[in-house]
Design a protein around this motif. Structure first.
Motif, mmCIF file in Angstrom:
data_model
loop_
_atom_site.group_PDB
_atom_site.id
_atom_site.type_symbol
_atom_site.label_atom_id
_atom_site.label_comp_id
_atom_site.label_asym_id
_atom_site.label_seq_id
_atom_site.Cartn_x
_atom_site.Cartn_y
_atom_site.Cartn_z
ATOM 1 N N GLN A 67 30.963 3.852 9.145
ATOM 2 C CA GLN A 67 31.479 4.118 7.808
ATOM 3 C C GLN A 67 32.587 5.154 7.819
ATOM 4 O O GLN A 67 33.436 5.177 6.955
ATOM 5 N N LYS A 68 32.566 6.052 8.796
ATOM 6 C CA LYS A 68 33.573 7.097 8.890
ATOM 7 C C LYS A 68 34.837 6.517 9.507
ATOM 8 O O LYS A 68 34.822 5.999 10.602
ATOM 9 N N THR A 69 35.965 6.631 8.812
ATOM 10 C CA THR A 69 37.199 6.082 9.345
ATOM 11 C C THR A 69 38.273 7.143 9.550
ATOM 12 O O THR A 69 39.306 6.850 10.109
ATOM 13 N N ALA A 115 32.844 10.768 15.139
ATOM 14 C CA ALA A 115 32.418 10.115 13.902
ATOM 15 C C ALA A 115 30.903 10.044 13.841
ATOM 16 O O ALA A 115 30.303 10.228 12.774
ATOM 17 N N MET A 116 30.263 9.809 14.988
ATOM 18 C CA MET A 116 28.812 9.771 15.038
ATOM 19 C C MET A 116 28.227 11.148 14.727
ATOM 20 O O MET A 116 27.274 11.264 13.960
ATOM 21 N N LEU A 152 25.865 12.097 11.531
ATOM 22 C CA LEU A 152 24.575 12.773 11.670
ATOM 23 C C LEU A 152 24.548 14.052 10.842
ATOM 24 O O LEU A 152 23.554 14.356 10.187
ATOM 25 N N SER A 153 25.640 14.791 10.870
ATOM 26 C CA SER A 153 25.694 16.051 10.131
ATOM 27 C C SER A 153 25.598 15.820 8.626
ATOM 28 O O SER A 153 24.900 16.551 7.920
ATOM 29 N N SER A 154 26.280 14.809 8.136
ATOM 30 C CA SER A 154 26.261 14.555 6.694
ATOM 31 C C SER A 154 24.929 13.983 6.215
ATOM 32 O O SER A 154 24.566 14.136 5.054
ATOM 33 N N ASN A 155 24.172 13.351 7.112
ATOM 34 C CA ASN A 155 22.877 12.774 6.740
ATOM 35 C C ASN A 155 21.700 13.578 7.284
ATOM 36 O O ASN A 155 20.579 13.077 7.309
ATOM 37 N N TRP A 156 21.921 14.804 7.718
ATOM 38 C CA TRP A 156 20.860 15.594 8.324
ATOM 39 C C TRP A 156 19.763 15.942 7.327
ATOM 40 O O TRP A 156 18.605 16.077 7.697
ATOM 41 N N GLU A 182 26.312 20.962 12.108
ATOM 42 C CA GLU A 182 27.422 21.078 11.157
ATOM 43 C C GLU A 182 28.594 21.840 11.768
ATOM 44 O O GLU A 182 29.749 21.440 11.616
ATOM 45 N N ASN A 183 28.295 22.917 12.488
ATOM 46 C CA ASN A 183 29.363 23.671 13.157
ATOM 47 C C ASN A 183 30.047 22.824 14.218
ATOM 48 O O ASN A 183 31.269 22.874 14.378
#
Length: 122
Positions: free
Chosen positions: A19-21, A29-30, A34-38, A95-96
């Protein structure tokens, strides 16, 4: 079991990475996915662990082993708190890393491709 969970996180993160482009690097992107859905991952892990603790305590209460059920509840609570703190710290580190991923991870281009680009430039 741990390898299964890590494998599932790896597969799911690649699915979210599609989904990340905005990032050309698929690994970054992976990591960003992961960070956005943690938060969702943390909630699911805590729900599963909490369910295991509750089911184990209820099973021992049904068998009229109150002392063991109480020990399971106390130990399970300590396990849940420790797991939550570990997942929170991991989320902060992830996130960092997702912010500086492109600077830390670079893909090496194949030699033939880099030579073609060099020929075009000259």
């Amino acid at each position: 079991m741990g390898k299964f969970v890590l494998g599932m996180l790896f597969v799911v993160s690649f699915a979210f990475a599609q989904q990340k482009t905005e990032v050309a690097n698929p690994l970054c992107a992976m990591v960003q996915a992961l960070s956005s859905n943690w938060g969702i991952i943390t909630a699911l892990v805590m729900l599963i662990l909490g369910g295991i603790v509750v089911v184990a305590a209820v099973m021992h209460l049904v068998q009229t082993k109150f002392a063991i059920a109480l020990a399971i509840v106390i130990g399970g609570t300590v396990l849940l708190v420790a797991s939550y703190r570990l997942l929170s710290a991991s989320g902060t580190q992830l996130e960092n890393f997702s912010k500086t991923c492109t600077a830390q991870i670079e893909f090496v281009q194949p030699v033939a491709k880099s030579q073609e680009e060099w020929k075009r430039r000259t």
